[in-house]
Structures are given as C-alpha cells and as structure tokens.
Design a protein around this motif. Structure first.
Motif, short mmCIF file in Angstrom:
data_model
loop_
_atom_site.label_atom_id
_atom_site.label_comp_id
_atom_site.label_asym_id
_atom_site.label_seq_id
_atom_site.Cartn_x
_atom_site.Cartn_y
_atom_site.Cartn_z
N ASN A 282 0.58 -0.71 0.10
CA ASN A 282 -0.14 -0.07 -0.39
C ASN A 282 0.98 1.24 0.54
N ASP B 215 -7.25 -3.36 -2.37
CA ASP B 215 -7.38 -2.30 -1.64
C ASP B 215 -6.82 -1.05 -1.76
N TYR B 216 -5.85 -1.09 -2.38
CA TYR B 216 -4.88 0.33 -2.50
C TYR B 216 -4.66 -0.03 -4.14
N SER C 40 -2.94 8.07 -6.24
CA SER C 40 -3.51 7.00 -5.64
C SER C 40 -4.77 6.76 -4.81
N SER D 136 -7.78 4.64 -1.99
CA SER D 136 -7.40 3.25 -1.16
C SER D 136 -8.92 2.65 -1.63
N THR E 185 -1.94 -2.24 -8.51
CA THR E 185 -1.97 -1.75 -7.22
C THR E 185 -0.95 -3.32 -6.75
#
Lengths: 113, 111
Positions: free
Chosen positions: A99, B31-32, B49, B51, B92
């Motif tokens: 992330n 999820d990102y 980006s 989320s 991702t």
C-alpha cells in the motif's frame, strides 16, 4: 539528485555474454524491485528485496541473479544472455511492503544481438 | 493472466477537454490502487493513488474514481494539457510485496 538511479541506460551485447545492471536508491527505502518491460509493454515484476532479503522471485530463469550488498543497492546480473532477454529493465524502491507507491529508475534498455 | 486490465491501448483527447483513462481489476481483495505516468525513455512516476475506503481522490487536475462493486477505476484529467501526453499505468500492490501493473494506455493530447 536522482532518487533511484540505474546504470547503464543502454546496453547492447552479444548472445552468450554476461552483463550487470546496477541500481541505487537514496530514499532510505527498505524494499527494492526489478521490473521487466517486454515488447508488449507489460511491466512485470522479476524480484523484490526487503532489507537485503529476497522476497519475490517471479519465475525468472536462474540466469538472472539479483544481488543486494546493502539495502540501498540492488544489482541485476544476467548470465548467458539470450535474444529474448532484450527489454527495458526498471529498478524501483518503496518505503513499506504494501500500500505505497514505488519510485522507479529511468530504465536500462538491453539489446541482445 | 491479467489481474489489472487497461483495455484501451491508446486515447486521443483535445487539449482543454477531459481525459478519462479506465482500469479494471479482477480481485475484490485489492484495496489500494495507483496510477503511474510514463514518458518515453524514463521510468514510471507515481501520479495519484486511492484506497478502497474511498471512492474518489482528487489532486489538482487529476481525480481517480473507484467503483468497488464494478471492480473498476478511472483517472480523470481536466483540463488536459500537452504535457499530459504519456503512457498511464494502473497498478495495485499485492500483499506479497509486489506492485502489479496494467498494460498501460497511451494518451495523446491534440492541439
């Protein structure tokens, strides 16, 4: 003051030779990557290192061997080069394992003749 | 086995108009998401980006929209400028320490 730098930018070599591409990052990141962009323009992960430890080896021939002397460097050695190895190779780094965005080097265009 | 798909290899847009670049993904666990921009002979550079807890993220002329039910995201650039001509990659991060990329869409901004 380039964040992720890789050398050389261009590399032309004959089949069967052994070559290396160097990568250095000055961002203090823990994770470094090698990506390959092939003729179809896919960017595919080859290797991922976290704190000098190999995390991912994505079904890359064992002629390709990454070496990480410290967490700021991840070099790519390629033995017995083949025509199909011709591609653009990108080094990248990121701060955490998930992330987050990765920062890329300018790429090394490898041409095997 | 493309987990991130950009089905339009290229897109041409008049300067000043809106550019919309699309991306679909296959795994609802992702999820990102990231968008990268790439000029010729340069490495990809991070653009914006989002989320999965959001459905929109805006940064200046760039807005990314996420539709989780459709597993679809899009990048809007408005107004489009000549310097926006580049290849845009949707990406991702996977949990196992890699970022997977789409094939990219080449955006041409026409004068």
């Amino acid at each position: 003051d380039t964040a992720v730098s890789q050398t050389p930018k261009y590399l032309v070599t004959q089949m069967g030779n052994d070559k290396s591409i160097k990568c250095e990052q000055n961002l203090g990141h823990d994770t470094m990557y090698w990506y390959k962009q092939d003729s179809k323009k896919f960017l595919k992960i080859m290797f991922s290192y976290n704190n000098k430890e190999l995390i991912i080896n994505e079904t890359v021939p064992n002629r390709f061997s990454p070496k990480s002397p410290d967490k700021a460097h991840l070099n790519l050695h390629i033995n017995s080069l083949e025509l199909g190895d011709s591609a653009v190779y990108f080094c990248a780094s990121s701060q955490v394992r998930a992330n987050t965005e990765a920062f890329f080097g300018q790429g090394t265009r490898l041409t095997v003749v | 086995d493309q987990q991130v798909k950009q089905n339009s290899p290229s897109l041409s847009v008049q300067e000043g108009r809106i550019s919309i670049l699309n991306c679909d993904y296959t795994n609802s666990m992702f999820d990102y998401f990231l968008w990268y921009k790439k000029y010729p002979a340069e490495g990809p550079t991070f653009l914006i980006s989002i989320s999965s807890i959001k459905d929109k993220n805006e940064d200046g002329r760039f807005t990314v929209f996420l539709n989780k039910s459709a597993k679809h995201l899009s990048l809007h650039i408005v107004p489009s400028q000549p310097g926006d001509s580049a290849v845009y990659f949707c990406a991702t991060p996977r949990g196992d320490d890699k970022i997977i990329f789409g094939k990219g869409t080449r955006l041409h901004i026409l004068p």
